[in-house]
Design a protein around this motif. Sequence first.
Motif, PDB file in Angstrom:
ATOM      1  N   ALA A  38      55.261  21.163  31.592  1.00  0.00           N
ATOM      2  CA  ALA A  38      56.688  21.380  31.385  1.00  0.00           C
ATOM      3  C   ALA A  38      57.319  22.182  32.505  1.00  0.00           C
ATOM      4  O   ALA A  38      58.518  22.349  32.559  1.00  0.00           O
ATOM      5  CB  ALA A  38      56.917  22.108  30.068  1.00  0.00           C
ATOM      6  N   ALA A  39      56.526  22.704  33.401  1.00  0.00           N
ATOM      7  CA  ALA A  39      57.067  23.445  34.528  1.00  0.00           C
ATOM      8  C   ALA A  39      56.122  23.278  35.702  1.00  0.00           C
ATOM      9  O   ALA A  39      54.942  23.003  35.539  1.00  0.00           O
ATOM     10  CB  ALA A  39      57.233  24.931  34.189  1.00  0.00           C
ATOM     11  N   VAL A  40      56.652  23.474  36.904  1.00  0.00           N
ATOM     12  CA  VAL A  40      55.878  23.275  38.117  1.00  0.00           C
ATOM     13  C   VAL A  40      56.012  24.510  38.983  1.00  0.00           C
ATOM     14  O   VAL A  40      57.094  25.076  39.105  1.00  0.00           O
ATOM     15  CB  VAL A  40      56.419  22.038  38.877  1.00  0.00           C
ATOM     16  N   PRO A  41      54.930  24.993  39.593  1.00  0.00           N
ATOM     17  CA  PRO A  41      55.032  26.159  40.466  1.00  0.00           C
ATOM     18  C   PRO A  41      56.036  25.922  41.574  1.00  0.00           C
ATOM     19  O   PRO A  41      56.159  24.814  42.097  1.00  0.00           O
ATOM     20  CB  PRO A  41      53.606  26.291  41.032  1.00  0.00           C
ATOM     21  N   GLU A  42      56.746  26.966  41.929  1.00  0.00           N
ATOM     22  CA  GLU A  42      57.736  26.846  42.989  1.00  0.00           C
ATOM     23  C   GLU A  42      57.043  26.604  44.323  1.00  0.00           C
ATOM     24  O   GLU A  42      55.961  27.108  44.586  1.00  0.00           O
ATOM     25  CB  GLU A  42      58.598  28.104  43.064  1.00  0.00           C
ATOM     26  N   GLY A  43      57.725  25.842  45.175  1.00  0.00           N
ATOM     27  CA  GLY A  43      57.160  25.542  46.484  1.00  0.00           C
ATOM     28  C   GLY A  43      56.244  24.343  46.399  1.00  0.00           C
ATOM     29  O   GLY A  43      55.461  24.212  45.484  1.00  0.00           O
ATOM     30  N   ARG A  44      56.344  23.444  47.357  1.00  0.00           N
ATOM     31  CA  ARG A  44      55.471  22.275  47.352  1.00  0.00           C
ATOM     32  C   ARG A  44      55.046  21.996  48.786  1.00  0.00           C
ATOM     33  O   ARG A  44      55.739  22.338  49.738  1.00  0.00           O
ATOM     34  CB  ARG A  44      56.179  21.060  46.750  1.00  0.00           C
ATOM     35  N   ALA A  45      53.894  21.384  48.918  1.00  0.00           N
ATOM     36  CA  ALA A  45      53.386  21.083  50.246  1.00  0.00           C
ATOM     37  C   ALA A  45      54.306  20.101  50.955  1.00  0.00           C
ATOM     38  O   ALA A  45      54.798  19.158  50.360  1.00  0.00           O
ATOM     39  CB  ALA A  45      51.984  20.502  50.137  1.00  0.00           C
ATOM     40  N   THR A  46      54.550  20.345  52.241  1.00  0.00           N
ATOM     41  CA  THR A  46      55.367  19.443  53.031  1.00  0.00           C
ATOM     42  C   THR A  46      54.513  18.659  54.017  1.00  0.00           C
ATOM     43  O   THR A  46      55.041  17.863  54.773  1.00  0.00           O
ATOM     44  CB  THR A  46      56.447  20.233  53.792  1.00  0.00           C
ATOM     45  N   ARG A  47      53.208  18.901  54.051  1.00  0.00           N
ATOM     46  CA  ARG A  47      52.328  18.174  54.942  1.00  0.00           C
ATOM     47  C   ARG A  47      52.314  16.707  54.541  1.00  0.00           C
ATOM     48  O   ARG A  47      52.226  16.376  53.358  1.00  0.00           O
ATOM     49  CB  ARG A  47      50.915  18.762  54.853  1.00  0.00           C
ATOM     50  N   PRO A  48      52.380  15.799  55.513  1.00  0.00           N
ATOM     51  CA  PRO A  48      52.368  14.371  55.164  1.00  0.00           C
ATOM     52  C   PRO A  48      51.144  14.010  54.331  1.00  0.00           C
ATOM     53  O   PRO A  48      50.027  14.445  54.616  1.00  0.00           O
ATOM     54  CB  PRO A  48      52.334  13.687  56.540  1.00  0.00           C
ATOM     55  N   ALA A  49      51.374  13.223  53.316  1.00  0.00           N
ATOM     56  CA  ALA A  49      50.295  12.813  52.430  1.00  0.00           C
ATOM     57  C   ALA A  49      50.618  11.433  51.890  1.00  0.00           C
ATOM     58  O   ALA A  49      51.786  11.049  51.786  1.00  0.00           O
ATOM     59  CB  ALA A  49      50.137  13.815  51.289  1.00  0.00           C
ATOM     60  N   PRO A  50      49.589  10.669  51.529  1.00  0.00           N
ATOM     61  CA  PRO A  50      49.859   9.353  50.943  1.00  0.00           C
ATOM     62  C   PRO A  50      50.654   9.492  49.654  1.00  0.00           C
ATOM     63  O   PRO A  50      50.491  10.468  48.910  1.00  0.00           O
ATOM     64  CB  PRO A  50      48.453   8.801  50.659  1.00  0.00           C
ATOM     65  N   PRO A  51      51.533   8.569  49.350  1.00  0.00           N
ATOM     66  CA  PRO A  51      52.291   8.635  48.093  1.00  0.00           C
ATOM     67  C   PRO A  51      51.349   8.543  46.902  1.00  0.00           C
ATOM     68  O   PRO A  51      50.330   7.845  46.949  1.00  0.00           O
ATOM     69  CB  PRO A  51      53.219   7.431  48.167  1.00  0.00           C
ATOM     70  N   ASN A  52      51.678   9.290  45.853  1.00  0.00           N
ATOM     71  CA  ASN A  52      50.812   9.293  44.666  1.00  0.00           C
ATOM     72  C   ASN A  52      51.556   8.955  43.388  1.00  0.00           C
ATOM     73  O   ASN A  52      50.986   9.055  42.306  1.00  0.00           O
ATOM     74  CB  ASN A  52      50.113  10.654  44.525  1.00  0.00           C
ATOM     75  N   SER A  53      52.823   8.584  43.508  1.00  0.00           N
ATOM     76  CA  SER A  53      53.596   8.232  42.316  1.00  0.00           C
ATOM     77  C   SER A  53      54.815   7.442  42.751  1.00  0.00           C
ATOM     78  O   SER A  53      55.105   7.312  43.937  1.00  0.00           O
ATOM     79  CB  SER A  53      54.014   9.490  41.543  1.00  0.00           C
ATOM     80  N   LEU A  54      55.525   6.941  41.754  1.00  0.00           N
ATOM     81  CA  LEU A  54      56.685   6.105  42.042  1.00  0.00           C
ATOM     82  C   LEU A  54      57.825   6.496  41.116  1.00  0.00           C
ATOM     83  O   LEU A  54      57.625   6.702  39.919  1.00  0.00           O
ATOM     84  CB  LEU A  54      56.325   4.633  41.823  1.00  0.00           C
ATOM     85  N   SER A  55      59.013   6.620  41.699  1.00  0.00           N
ATOM     86  CA  SER A  55      60.224   6.887  40.925  1.00  0.00           C
ATOM     87  C   SER A  55      61.191   5.730  41.136  1.00  0.00           C
ATOM     88  O   SER A  55      61.012   4.906  42.039  1.00  0.00           O
ATOM     89  CB  SER A  55      60.879   8.196  41.381  1.00  0.00           C
ATOM     90  N   PRO A  56      62.239   5.614  40.332  1.00  0.00           N
ATOM     91  CA  PRO A  56      63.200   4.516  40.527  1.00  0.00           C
ATOM     92  C   PRO A  56      63.843   4.530  41.908  1.00  0.00           C
ATOM     93  O   PRO A  56      64.004   3.479  42.533  1.00  0.00           O
ATOM     94  CB  PRO A  56      64.236   4.748  39.427  1.00  0.00           C
ATOM     95  N   SER A  57      64.200   5.717  42.403  1.00  0.00           N
ATOM     96  CA  SER A  57      64.880   5.770  43.694  1.00  0.00           C
ATOM     97  C   SER A  57      63.970   5.344  44.822  1.00  0.00           C
ATOM     98  O   SER A  57      64.366   4.607  45.727  1.00  0.00           O
ATOM     99  CB  SER A  57      65.428   7.176  43.951  1.00  0.00           C
ATOM    100  N   ARG A  58      62.714   5.779  44.784  1.00  0.00           N
ATOM    101  CA  ARG A  58      61.804   5.406  45.868  1.00  0.00           C
ATOM    102  C   ARG A  58      61.361   3.949  45.746  1.00  0.00           C
ATOM    103  O   ARG A  58      61.104   3.290  46.738  1.00  0.00           O
ATOM    104  CB  ARG A  58      60.610   6.341  45.909  1.00  0.00           C
ATOM    105  N   ALA A  59      61.236   3.446  44.531  1.00  0.00           N
ATOM    106  CA  ALA A  59      60.973   2.017  44.371  1.00  0.00           C
ATOM    107  C   ALA A  59      62.118   1.218  44.986  1.00  0.00           C
ATOM    108  O   ALA A  59      61.904   0.216  45.687  1.00  0.00           O
ATOM    109  CB  ALA A  59      60.800   1.670  42.896  1.00  0.00           C
ATOM    110  N   GLY A  60      63.338   1.670  44.744  1.00  0.00           N
ATOM    111  CA  GLY A  60      64.499   1.016  45.332  1.00  0.00           C
ATOM    112  C   GLY A  60      64.488   1.094  46.845  1.00  0.00           C
ATOM    113  O   GLY A  60      64.861   0.135  47.529  1.00  0.00           O
TER     114      GLY A  60
END
Length: 333
Positions: A38-60
């Motif tokens: 229900a919550a995610v730690p603040e800050g996320r890696a910005t290093r390039p990485a293979p995609p691991n999920s899909l959202s409507p906007s990125r599918a589009g």
Amino acid sequence: METSTDGVARTGSGAEAGAPAAGASAVVGGSTGEVVAAAVPEGRATRPAPPNSLSPSRAGDFMQCPLLYRFRVIDKLPEKPSEAATRGTLVHAVLERLFDAPATERTAPRAASLIPGQWDRLREARPELSELFADEDEKAAGERLARWLGEAERLVERWFTLEDPTRLEPAERELFVEARLDSGLTLRGIIDRVDVAPTGEVRIVDYKTGKAPRPEYAEGALFQMKFYALVVWRLKQVIPRRLQLVYLGSGDVLTYDPVRDDLERVERKLLALWEAIRLATESGDWRPRRTKLCGWCDHQAVCPEFGGTPPPYPLQVRPPESGAAAQGRMGPD
């Protein structure tokens, strides 16, 4: 929320990179036994990485132009904020916050009064948005900002002609949802509003600050909503009763009542799309696709269609298999 002018600023690449915004809510459960945090730690890696999920906007994005998908998801190239996308973000924030008030106080004047405060909060969270109205002439910048805020106010006021918030009690607002399919593909996104009837029927609602598409393009507009319906179905084993798109730019409401066959077709389409993304990721072959939407793209300078050169591919490329190796992997006839 996800046309070219509505939604990019809200969801960005975070929904695809593996995390909702810190503090975002989530649906918990699912046929696969997955539990969504229900919550995610603040800050996320910005290093390039293979995609691991899909959202409507990125599918589009991938369907529009595979190279655009690469630039946004893998290279994470910066994009300048636009007035249209930012206005959409602001309007969504106002409509979300309006439901904090008691039903009898959800009026158009109250909604309009929320706009300045939500704009201040948006600029505080994303300081780069100040560049939108950074004209050298302070007076001209002030006038542009005033017109822009006035446009946002008119969109908010139009919503009251389409829905009556005094009769609505949303079960969820700005709901982050995530489901892992049996295939291993993770789908995720953010739903503007979820209404649940006393009988348990679910309605998924999305606000659009643009105009409704012509009838021949309605199916494309509904793709995002069917995506969300698929996620909810896989999580809760409940097919939403209604999908509803509210177009504030033109004052139209588009509805669709999905059935199981619809969602199964969407799932098959997403699996095929994800396989294409996997192959492009491994090969590094991301083909540009020139369309009328290229005029709104921030990446023409690095796009081969416009004489540019993409940045070096940041992921390891798998060498193509020989014919014999490929045949051996596929097995005997």
